[in-house]
Design a protein around this motif. Structure first.
Motif, PDB file in Angstrom:
ATOM      1  N   LYS A 173      -9.643   2.692   7.153  1.00 47.42           N
ATOM      2  CA  LYS A 173     -10.739   1.954   7.776  1.00 47.42           C
ATOM      3  C   LYS A 173     -11.383   0.966   6.801  1.00 47.42           C
ATOM      4  O   LYS A 173     -12.605   0.844   6.702  1.00 47.42           O
ATOM      5  N   ILE A 174     -10.551   0.263   6.046  1.00 45.20           N
ATOM      6  CA  ILE A 174     -11.026  -0.793   5.160  1.00 45.20           C
ATOM      7  C   ILE A 174     -10.189  -2.033   5.448  1.00 45.20           C
ATOM      8  O   ILE A 174      -9.219  -1.977   6.205  1.00 45.20           O
ATOM      9  N   SER A 175     -10.553  -3.153   4.851  1.00 47.74           N
ATOM     10  CA  SER A 175      -9.816  -4.385   5.123  1.00 47.74           C
ATOM     11  C   SER A 175      -8.525  -4.443   4.306  1.00 47.74           C
ATOM     12  O   SER A 175      -8.390  -3.803   3.257  1.00 47.74           O
ATOM     13  N   LYS A 176      -7.559  -5.223   4.801  1.00 48.18           N
ATOM     14  CA  LYS A 176      -6.300  -5.408   4.080  1.00 48.18           C
ATOM     15  C   LYS A 176      -6.560  -6.061   2.725  1.00 48.18           C
ATOM     16  O   LYS A 176      -5.877  -5.769   1.733  1.00 48.18           O
ATOM     17  N   PHE A 177      -7.549  -6.962   2.664  1.00 52.29           N
ATOM     18  CA  PHE A 177      -7.922  -7.602   1.399  1.00 52.29           C
ATOM     19  C   PHE A 177      -8.287  -6.543   0.359  1.00 52.29           C
ATOM     20  O   PHE A 177      -7.860  -6.607  -0.797  1.00 52.29           O
ATOM     21  N   THR A 178      -9.074  -5.552   0.787  1.00 56.86           N
ATOM     22  CA  THR A 178      -9.496  -4.492  -0.131  1.00 56.86           C
ATOM     23  C   THR A 178      -8.304  -3.678  -0.599  1.00 56.86           C
ATOM     24  O   THR A 178      -8.194  -3.335  -1.780  1.00 56.86           O
ATOM     25  N   VAL A 179      -7.380  -3.374   0.321  1.00 59.23           N
ATOM     26  CA  VAL A 179      -6.179  -2.619  -0.046  1.00 59.23           C
ATOM     27  C   VAL A 179      -5.351  -3.400  -1.062  1.00 59.23           C
ATOM     28  O   VAL A 179      -4.920  -2.851  -2.077  1.00 59.23           O
ATOM     29  N   ASP A 180      -5.136  -4.685  -0.799  1.00 57.02           N
ATOM     30  CA  ASP A 180      -4.344  -5.514  -1.717  1.00 57.02           C
ATOM     31  C   ASP A 180      -4.998  -5.590  -3.092  1.00 57.02           C
ATOM     32  O   ASP A 180      -4.308  -5.574  -4.125  1.00 57.02           O
ATOM     33  N   THR A 181      -6.323  -5.661  -3.105  1.00 53.15           N
ATOM     34  CA  THR A 181      -7.050  -5.693  -4.382  1.00 53.15           C
ATOM     35  C   THR A 181      -6.837  -4.397  -5.152  1.00 53.15           C
ATOM     36  O   THR A 181      -6.551  -4.399  -6.353  1.00 53.15           O
TER      37      THR A 181
END
Length: 209
Positions: A173-181
């Motif tokens: 439940k987080i953004s893909k941007f956060t995962v990639d970071t």
């Protein structure tokens, strides 16, 4: 018509945003809220297209409200609004699921651009903030500490199970941007360049944790 829900504990700020948006074709403010609990109720009743979310509000703050809404209403993008441009505030809102982050002294043109961007599920950050985000990412990538955070441990385990960044984002439940970071940070901290290497690391270090 893009239906906007405004969430801020200062009515003067809400009135100011409304005056900016009212004359804009294709955008309308359909609701207001002064704390996170009111935001959630308003979303349930009014189903806005975009939420402009203040961070620091009473009763329930913007981070907690964003985290709840991202889980229960993931189709509604949230644009964070704040007087502050501190790293921890930005990262916390992104991890909670916000699609963008703008500073409250942003001009009309940029505000409208931000609304349109998140409505299209694109990330948007205040121009004054974009450079800082890059700096923060570079700083994080060059840390000398190699201990993984709890969130990084969750992500690396999901990577080892073959999950894509989007699947991980949906799962946590987080953004893909956060995962990639986080994935970039993990590779940098561990000095591992491939997913195969990450799988090996998980097998050797995290299978019993």
């Amino acid at each position: 018509m893009i239906k906007i829900l405004l969430a801020d504990d200062h009515q003067m700020f809400i009135d100011g945003i409304k005056s900016i948006i009212e004359g804009e074709i294709g955008i309308a403010v359909i609701g207001e809220a002064n704390n996170g609990v009111q935001v959630i109720k308003a979303v349930e009743n009014q189903k806005p297209d975009v939420i402009l979310m203040d961070i620091r509000m009473p009763v329930m703050d913007g981070v907690a409200a964003t985290r709840y809404l991202s889980k229960h209403f993931p189709e509604i993008p949230i644009l964070a609004l704040s007087m502050f441009d501190q790293e921890e505030d930005v990262i916390e809102m992104l991890e909670a699921g916000a699609f963008g982050y703008i500073i409250k002294n942003t001009g009309k043109q940029e505000l409208i651009a931000a609304i349109n961007a998140v409505m299209s599920k694109q990330h948007y950050y205040s121009k004054s903030l974009s450079g800082k985000i890059e700096e923060w990412l570079k700083t994080m990538q060059h840390r000398e500490q190699y201990t993984l955070t709890k969130r990084e441990r969750e992500i690396i385990i999901l990577v080892a199970h073959g999950k894509s960044s989007q699947q991980i984002a949906n799962n946590l439940k987080i953004s893909k941007f956060t995962v990639d970071t986080h994935r970039k940070n993990i590779h940098q901290k561990l000095g591992i360049k491939s997913n195969t290497g990450l799988v090996k690391y998980v097998m050797e270090n995290l299978t019993n944790n």
